[in-house]
Design a protein around this motif. Structure first.
Motif, PDB file in Angstrom:
ATOM      1  N   LYS A  18      72.399   7.253  69.485  1.00  0.00           N
ATOM      2  CA  LYS A  18      72.231   8.957  68.881  1.00  0.00           C
ATOM      3  C   LYS A  18      73.530   9.536  68.252  1.00  0.00           C
ATOM      4  N   ALA A  21      74.919   7.829  65.441  1.00  0.00           N
ATOM      5  CA  ALA A  21      73.983   8.242  64.308  1.00  0.00           C
ATOM      6  C   ALA A  21      74.210   9.302  63.471  1.00  0.00           C
ATOM      7  N   LEU A  24      75.935   9.083  60.262  1.00  0.00           N
ATOM      8  CA  LEU A  24      75.032   8.509  59.104  1.00  0.00           C
ATOM      9  C   LEU A  24      74.560   9.593  58.191  1.00  0.00           C
ATOM     10  N   LYS A  25      75.085  10.876  58.489  1.00  0.00           N
ATOM     11  CA  LYS A  25      74.645  12.234  57.781  1.00  0.00           C
ATOM     12  C   LYS A  25      75.051  11.651  56.215  1.00  0.00           C
ATOM     13  N   SER A  28      73.366   5.948  54.481  1.00  0.00           N
ATOM     14  CA  SER A  28      72.422   5.089  55.024  1.00  0.00           C
ATOM     15  C   SER A  28      72.913   3.941  54.994  1.00  0.00           C
ATOM     16  N   LEU A  38      69.404   2.135  58.751  1.00  0.00           N
ATOM     17  CA  LEU A  38      69.694   3.227  59.721  1.00  0.00           C
ATOM     18  C   LEU A  38      70.014   4.570  58.683  1.00  0.00           C
ATOM     19  N   TYR A  40      70.018   9.098  58.670  1.00  0.00           N
ATOM     20  CA  TYR A  40      70.046  10.274  59.937  1.00  0.00           C
ATOM     21  C   TYR A  40      68.686  11.172  59.652  1.00  0.00           C
ATOM     22  N   VAL A 109      67.265  13.378  67.168  1.00  0.00           N
ATOM     23  CA  VAL A 109      68.036  12.544  66.526  1.00  0.00           C
ATOM     24  C   VAL A 109      67.371  11.295  66.097  1.00  0.00           C
ATOM     25  N   PHE A 111      66.965   7.792  63.833  1.00  0.00           N
ATOM     26  CA  PHE A 111      67.798   6.937  62.824  1.00  0.00           C
ATOM     27  C   PHE A 111      67.417   5.588  62.409  1.00  0.00           C
ATOM     28  N   ASN A 126      63.851   6.454  67.342  1.00  0.00           N
ATOM     29  CA  ASN A 126      65.388   5.985  67.769  1.00  0.00           C
ATOM     30  C   ASN A 126      64.969   5.329  69.208  1.00  0.00           C
TER      31      ASN A 126
END
Length: 152
Positions: A18, A21, A24-25, A28, A38, A40, A109, A111, A126
């Protein structure tokens, strides 16, 4: 000892992934084409997004469930099979992992995104979710094929 190891390993894997992850905002990563990605996602509900923005209900319910599972595991540890011990430990570890998110972030979170061949997009999840689901599957097997839960 074994339950503690399983729970701690589940928590380490869950929280580490997490943490990763968070990078990843607004991004992807395609792992297998568009089938597994993957991404977020901030899940402010429970499984499949149910109970959106009901943080206190989810916190309370999760704590109660964790306590009941821990009590069951402690009271019956000596009579439980390895399968039952691992299944309950996975469920506890996954539940604590998502509880940590919900308590400190206000959301979980997620992902891992999977799209089925027919185009249906499974809800993003997750590793805590994987541990809870795997633990539940193993628990069902234990209930069916062992006598661990007779009289529990």
């Amino acid at each position: 000892m074994l339950p503690g190891i399983v729970i701690v390993l589940a928590l380490i894997i869950d929280q580490f992934t997490k943490f990763k992850a968070l990078n990843l905002k607004n991004n992807s990563i395609d792992l297998i084409g568009k089938k597994i990605q993957l991404v977020y996602v901030e899940n402010r509900g429970a499984a499949f997004g149910f109970f959106q923005n009901k943080k206190f209900i989810l916190l309370f319910a999760t704590i109660i469930i964790i306590l009941l599972l821990v009590i069951t595991l402690i009271k019956n540890y000596s009579k439980f099979s390895l399968l039952s011990i691992i299944s309950l430990s996975l469920i506890i570890g996954g539940a604590i992992g998502n509880l940590i998110d919900r308590f400190f972030r206000g959301y979980v979170v997620d992902f891992i995104s999977y799209t089925f061949f027919n185009g249906y997009e499974f809800p993003v999840f997750n590793f805590a979710d994987i541990f809870v689901v795997s633990g539940c599957i193993l628990l069902i097997i234990a209930i069916i094929f062992t006598k661990d839960f007779e009289g529990v």
